[in-house]
Design a protein around this motif. Structure first.
Motif, PDB file in Angstrom:
ATOM      1  N   MET A   1      10.526   0.966   9.329  1.00  0.00           N
ATOM      2  CA  MET A   1       9.222   0.897   8.702  1.00  0.00           C
ATOM      3  C   MET A   1       8.526   2.255   8.806  1.00  0.00           C
ATOM      4  O   MET A   1       8.785   3.016   9.710  1.00  0.00           O
ATOM      5  CB  MET A   1       8.360  -0.158   9.371  1.00  0.00           C
ATOM      6  N   ASN A   2       7.601   2.473   7.898  1.00  0.00           N
ATOM      7  CA  ASN A   2       6.866   3.729   7.940  1.00  0.00           C
ATOM      8  C   ASN A   2       5.513   3.529   8.626  1.00  0.00           C
ATOM      9  O   ASN A   2       5.134   2.409   8.969  1.00  0.00           O
ATOM     10  CB  ASN A   2       6.720   4.318   6.543  1.00  0.00           C
ATOM     11  N   ILE A   3       4.797   4.609   8.807  1.00  0.00           N
ATOM     12  CA  ILE A   3       3.557   4.554   9.571  1.00  0.00           C
ATOM     13  C   ILE A   3       2.528   3.616   8.941  1.00  0.00           C
ATOM     14  O   ILE A   3       1.851   2.869   9.646  1.00  0.00           O
ATOM     15  CB  ILE A   3       2.966   5.962   9.810  1.00  0.00           C
ATOM     16  N   SER A   4       2.417   3.618   7.619  1.00  0.00           N
ATOM     17  CA  SER A   4       1.420   2.757   6.979  1.00  0.00           C
ATOM     18  C   SER A   4       1.721   1.285   7.234  1.00  0.00           C
ATOM     19  O   SER A   4       0.815   0.499   7.553  1.00  0.00           O
ATOM     20  CB  SER A   4       1.327   3.044   5.480  1.00  0.00           C
ATOM     21  N   GLN A   5       2.983   0.908   7.138  1.00  0.00           N
ATOM     22  CA  GLN A   5       3.371  -0.477   7.406  1.00  0.00           C
ATOM     23  C   GLN A   5       3.161  -0.843   8.870  1.00  0.00           C
ATOM     24  O   GLN A   5       2.727  -1.951   9.182  1.00  0.00           O
ATOM     25  CB  GLN A   5       4.835  -0.693   7.022  1.00  0.00           C
TER      26      GLN A   5
END
Length: 75
Positions: A1-5
């Motif tokens: 997952m990325n930071i926003s998620q």
């Protein structure tokens, strides 16, 4: 997952509002929403540290560098 998620998921896990997180980080509700939606992807490191503090986790977890379980929500 990325930071926003990771930010969005952790905030939901803690049942926190955008306003609550924004207050700790020192930004507006709209800015947190932009972080979560990936509109702002280049988040300053000092804000990542404050996000981790607000969300009771580590910057590395938010960045997706570690899959470790976040810190307990009661800290």
């Amino acid at each position: 997952m990325n930071i926003s998620q990771n930010i969005k998921r952790r905030r939901a896990d803690l049942d926190m509002t955008l306003e609550e997180v924004a207050k700790v980080v020192g930004v507006t509700r709209a800015t947190i929403q932009k972080y979560e939606n990936g509109i702002i992807s280049n988040i300053p490191s000092d804000k990542i540290e404050l996000l981790a503090l607000a969300l009771k986790t580590t910057p590395a977890y938010l960045m997706g560098w570690e899959e470790a379980t976040p810190l307990p929500s009661n800290i």
